[in-house]
Scaffold this active site. Structure first.
Site, PDB file in Angstrom:
ATOM      1  N   CYS A 215      47.410 -44.316  37.636  1.00 16.25           N
ATOM      2  CA  CYS A 215      47.907 -43.166  36.867  1.00 16.25           C
ATOM      3  C   CYS A 215      46.904 -42.017  36.757  1.00 16.25           C
ATOM      4  O   CYS A 215      47.204 -40.987  36.161  1.00 16.25           O
ATOM      5  CB  CYS A 215      48.330 -43.603  35.467  1.00 16.25           C
ATOM      6  SG  CYS A 215      46.966 -44.069  34.375  1.00 16.25           S
TER       7      CYS A 215
ATOM      8  N   ASP B  92      15.920 -43.770  27.459  1.00 13.09           N
ATOM      9  CA  ASP B  92      15.896 -45.100  26.863  1.00 13.09           C
ATOM     10  C   ASP B  92      17.283 -45.581  26.430  1.00 13.09           C
ATOM     11  O   ASP B  92      17.425 -46.677  25.909  1.00 13.09           O
ATOM     12  CB  ASP B  92      14.921 -45.151  25.686  1.00 13.09           C
ATOM     13  CG  ASP B  92      15.294 -44.207  24.565  1.00 13.09           C
ATOM     14  OD1 ASP B  92      16.057 -43.258  24.823  1.00 13.09           O
ATOM     15  OD2 ASP B  92      14.817 -44.418  23.436  1.00 13.09           O
ATOM     16  N   GLU B  93      18.306 -44.770  26.655  1.00 11.96           N
ATOM     17  CA  GLU B  93      19.694 -45.153  26.363  1.00 11.96           C
ATOM     18  C   GLU B  93      20.359 -45.640  27.646  1.00 11.96           C
ATOM     19  O   GLU B  93      19.967 -45.260  28.750  1.00 11.96           O
ATOM     20  CB  GLU B  93      20.471 -43.947  25.819  1.00 11.96           C
ATOM     21  CG  GLU B  93      19.931 -43.385  24.531  1.00 11.96           C
ATOM     22  CD  GLU B  93      20.227 -44.273  23.334  1.00 11.96           C
ATOM     23  OE1 GLU B  93      21.235 -45.006  23.363  1.00 11.96           O
ATOM     24  OE2 GLU B  93      19.430 -44.241  22.384  1.00 11.96           O
TER      25      GLU B  93
ATOM     26  N   CYS C 131       0.854  -1.189   0.000  1.00 12.44           N
ATOM     27  CA  CYS C 131       0.000   0.000   0.000  1.00 12.44           C
ATOM     28  C   CYS C 131       0.892   1.242   0.000  1.00 12.44           C
ATOM     29  O   CYS C 131       2.092   1.142   0.182  1.00 12.44           O
ATOM     30  CB  CYS C 131      -0.976  -0.031   1.178  1.00 12.44           C
ATOM     31  SG  CYS C 131      -0.251   0.288   2.786  1.00 12.44           S
TER      32      CYS C 131
END
Length: 112
Positions: free
Chosen positions: A105, A93-94, A30
């Protein structure tokens, strides 16, 4: 800064003003035009840095941990005892990740 046309709600763009030799915000759909007068500068504040928490426990992570029988991966060490602890660092879920630290060491490693 985004500016919008008050008549048709389209995003205004910066363009050369049609009425004067200055820049203005103009509507692409416009005839609305808003002249840019004066220079506005905003001061950028330096934000303080947040202190980062050590997710593995920091210095006290190896306090009061158990020992297990596993071989140190360092060839020159090869010791068969290590401290360990487990953390869930991935999705639920892992399997948990086991962190090890050689008793001889102090080499650190992990197994998924």
């Amino acid at each position: 800064m985004l500016t919008f046309c008050p008549y048709c709600s389209n995003m205004l763009i910066i363009s050369q003003s049609s009425t004067s030799n200055s820049n203005s915000f103009s509507c692409p759909t416009c005839p609305y035009e808003f002249p840019i007068t004066g220079l506005q500068m905003f001061e950028r504040k330096e934000l303080p840095r947040k202190q980062v928490d050590d997710v593995l426990g920091g210095e006290g992570a190896w306090d009061n941990v158990d020992q297990t029988t596993t071989q140190c991966p360092v060839e020159s060490c090869g010791f068969d005892k290590a401290y360990f602890f487990q953390l869930q660092i991935r999705s639920a879920d892992e399997p948990m990740t086991t962190f090890y630290k050689c008793c001889k060491c102090s080499n650190q490693w992990r197994e998924n």
